[in-house]
Write a protein that holds these residues in place. Structure first.
Motif, PDB file in Angstrom:
ATOM      1  N   GLU A  29       0.832  -1.206   0.000  1.00  0.00           N
ATOM      2  CA  GLU A  29       0.000   0.000   0.000  1.00  0.00           C
ATOM      3  C   GLU A  29       0.867   1.256   0.000  1.00  0.00           C
ATOM      4  O   GLU A  29       0.630   2.195  -0.772  1.00  0.00           O
ATOM      5  CB  GLU A  29      -0.918  -0.016   1.222  1.00  0.00           C
ATOM      6  N   ASN A  30       1.899   1.282   0.840  1.00  0.00           N
ATOM      7  CA  ASN A  30       2.793   2.436   0.897  1.00  0.00           C
ATOM      8  C   ASN A  30       3.550   2.625  -0.407  1.00  0.00           C
ATOM      9  O   ASN A  30       3.814   3.756  -0.823  1.00  0.00           O
ATOM     10  CB  ASN A  30       3.781   2.289   2.058  1.00  0.00           C
ATOM     11  N   THR A  31       3.900   1.526  -1.037  1.00  0.00           N
ATOM     12  CA  THR A  31       4.604   1.593  -2.317  1.00  0.00           C
ATOM     13  C   THR A  31       3.738   2.251  -3.389  1.00  0.00           C
ATOM     14  O   THR A  31       4.225   3.000  -4.236  1.00  0.00           O
ATOM     15  CB  THR A  31       5.015   0.179  -2.774  1.00  0.00           C
ATOM     16  N   ARG A  69      11.637   8.874   1.790  1.00  0.00           N
ATOM     17  CA  ARG A  69      13.049   9.183   1.547  1.00  0.00           C
ATOM     18  C   ARG A  69      13.841   7.930   1.167  1.00  0.00           C
ATOM     19  O   ARG A  69      14.801   7.999   0.437  1.00  0.00           O
ATOM     20  CB  ARG A  69      13.657   9.824   2.794  1.00  0.00           C
ATOM     21  N   CYS A  70      13.420   6.816   1.708  1.00  0.00           N
ATOM     22  CA  CYS A  70      14.113   5.571   1.380  1.00  0.00           C
ATOM     23  C   CYS A  70      13.584   5.016   0.064  1.00  0.00           C
ATOM     24  O   CYS A  70      12.491   5.365  -0.383  1.00  0.00           O
ATOM     25  CB  CYS A  70      13.947   4.542   2.495  1.00  0.00           C
ATOM     26  N   LYS A  71      14.337   4.150  -0.578  1.00  0.00           N
ATOM     27  CA  LYS A  71      13.908   3.561  -1.839  1.00  0.00           C
ATOM     28  C   LYS A  71      12.707   2.654  -1.611  1.00  0.00           C
ATOM     29  O   LYS A  71      12.612   1.973  -0.591  1.00  0.00           O
ATOM     30  CB  LYS A  71      15.058   2.759  -2.450  1.00  0.00           C
ATOM     31  N   TRP A  72      11.800   2.610  -2.566  1.00  0.00           N
ATOM     32  CA  TRP A  72      10.552   1.863  -2.405  1.00  0.00           C
ATOM     33  C   TRP A  72      10.812   0.380  -2.169  1.00  0.00           C
ATOM     34  O   TRP A  72      10.105  -0.270  -1.408  1.00  0.00           O
ATOM     35  CB  TRP A  72       9.656   2.051  -3.638  1.00  0.00           C
ATOM     36  N   SER A 131      13.981  -4.083  -7.855  1.00  0.00           N
ATOM     37  CA  SER A 131      14.557  -2.801  -8.242  1.00  0.00           C
ATOM     38  C   SER A 131      14.853  -2.781  -9.740  1.00  0.00           C
ATOM     39  O   SER A 131      14.647  -1.772 -10.417  1.00  0.00           O
ATOM     40  CB  SER A 131      15.842  -2.545  -7.449  1.00  0.00           C
ATOM     41  N   GLU A 132      15.290  -3.924 -10.252  1.00  0.00           N
ATOM     42  CA  GLU A 132      15.614  -4.026 -11.676  1.00  0.00           C
ATOM     43  C   GLU A 132      14.379  -3.883 -12.565  1.00  0.00           C
ATOM     44  O   GLU A 132      14.431  -3.264 -13.621  1.00  0.00           O
ATOM     45  CB  GLU A 132      16.305  -5.365 -11.945  1.00  0.00           C
ATOM     46  N   ILE A 133      13.247  -4.457 -12.141  1.00  0.00           N
ATOM     47  CA  ILE A 133      12.040  -4.335 -12.969  1.00  0.00           C
ATOM     48  C   ILE A 133      11.388  -2.963 -12.818  1.00  0.00           C
ATOM     49  O   ILE A 133      10.690  -2.509 -13.720  1.00  0.00           O
ATOM     50  CB  ILE A 133      11.004  -5.431 -12.660  1.00  0.00           C
ATOM     51  N   GLY A 134      11.604  -2.293 -11.671  1.00  0.00           N
ATOM     52  CA  GLY A 134      11.122  -0.929 -11.500  1.00  0.00           C
ATOM     53  C   GLY A 134       9.749  -0.828 -10.864  1.00  0.00           C
ATOM     54  O   GLY A 134       8.946  -1.766 -10.885  1.00  0.00           O
ATOM     55  N   LEU A 135       9.487   0.339 -10.293  1.00  0.00           N
ATOM     56  CA  LEU A 135       8.236   0.577  -9.571  1.00  0.00           C
ATOM     57  C   LEU A 135       7.015   0.486 -10.473  1.00  0.00           C
ATOM     58  O   LEU A 135       5.986  -0.089 -10.096  1.00  0.00           O
ATOM     59  CB  LEU A 135       8.295   1.955  -8.901  1.00  0.00           C
ATOM     60  N   LYS A 136       7.120   1.043 -11.678  1.00  0.00           N
ATOM     61  CA  LYS A 136       5.974   1.036 -12.591  1.00  0.00           C
ATOM     62  C   LYS A 136       5.528  -0.380 -12.914  1.00  0.00           C
ATOM     63  O   LYS A 136       4.339  -0.704 -12.865  1.00  0.00           O
ATOM     64  CB  LYS A 136       6.328   1.784 -13.870  1.00  0.00           C
TER      65      LYS A 136
END
Length: 315
Positions: free
Chosen positions: A143-145, A151-154, A167-172
């Protein structure tokens, strides 16, 4: 029959009902826990061990509404034994299994062009985080993502060993994959519940987190009845007191170990959603603000319906 023998049978039966019942093609390696690289001698040893566990004389010791499933499981075991004691038949079966798996992967990932690597990365991140920190923590992390800047990475919201891949596939892409299994959901909370429900139906480790709830409810219902089960769930949620549940097969102990009382609405919502049909609403759009009495009433109706229809194994 000893409790251990009963549990051994029920574990196999549970896997058969939840993963392979009514399947056109059964993965016997997965069902009977066999390494695909095993030779015929190793498989024969496994068959002999299974013969001692799966015997038609043991049917009488099972709850009555599971006996028909057990009879069908024995038929599948006979077919499995026939195939895996003949190298020619085994080779033919292996070729068919590879084709079925290949077709399944193509169907699963082709539609939205989500690669198997991307899918597995998200699945493993959620699975590992859930097993280590529980449903509530992982639910909040997803939910937070989606909703909050930080400030920290998702990706640091998820289990450390899985961060590199997500991280490699990305947030989107992470969000797209969550939504892929939540197309009929009207809210983010439903999106997340849909994802966990998908894992619940297809992944043994996630399944093992919800099974204690089902077991405790099933055995309490069988021993004490519907009203006492509803009272036990309310008492557990309000006071973290599991005394109202039966001790059969240590279901009460497993419930206390696996399910925190304040997380009970989330477990029930995921359970309900695993049976959800298109356009069917159970009223848990805002999971974090659930009225427990309301969702408990819905749960009891659905649980009783599934028990009466013999559609699901609860042990």
């Amino acid at each position: 029959m000893s409790e251990k023998k009963l549990n051994d049978i029920l574990l196999i039966l549970n896997k058969y009902i939840n993963n392979y019942y009514n399947c056109d093609f059964i993965d016997y390696y997965g069902l009977f826990e066999i390494d695909r690289n095993s030779d015929l001698d190793e498989i024969n040893n496994r068959i002999n061990k299974l013969k001692r566990k799966l015997h038609s004389d043991l049917t009488m010791y099972l709850p009555e509404n599971f006996r028909s499933y057990y009879t069908e499981l024995l038929l599948e075991f006979s077919e499995f034994e026939k195939i895996f004691t003949n190298q020619i038949l085994k080779n033919k079966y292996d070729d068919e299994l590879l084709k079925v798996e290949s077709d399944s992967k193509e169907c699963s990932f082709k539609e939205d062009d989500i690669t198997e690597f991307e899918f597995d990365s998200v699945l493993n991140a959620i699975k590992a985080t859930t097993m280590k920190h529980g449903f509530n923590f992982t639910f909040s992390s997803i939910e937070n993502t989606f909703l909050k800047e930080s400030r920290c990475k998702w990706e640091t919201r998820f289990s450390r060993g899985t961060r590199k891949n997500i991280s490699e596939i990305g947030l989107k892409r992470f969000k797209e994959i969550i939504r892929k299994f939540s197309r009929n959901a009207s809210s983010l909370q439903e999106n997340i519940i849909d994802w966990f429900s998908y894992l619940y139906k297809h992944d043994e480790e996630i399944n093992s987190l919800i099974v204690p709830l089902e077991k405790a409810c099933y055995f309490t219902l069988a021993k004490y009845g519907k009203e006492n089960l509803q009272y036990a769930l309310q008492k557990y949620y309000n006071n973290d007191d599991a005394a109202g549940f039966t001790r059969v097969n240590e279901s009460r102990k497993q419930l206390r170990e696996r399910v925190k009382s304040e997380e009970l609405p989330l477990y029930i919502a995921i359970y309900l959603n695993s049976f959800k049909e298109e356009n069917e609403i159970y009223g848990y759009e805002k999971t974090s603000q659930l009225n427990f009495d309301d969702i408990l009433t819905i749960f009891m109706d659905k649980f009783m319906e599934e028990i009466n229809d013999n559609k699901k194994c609860f042990c």
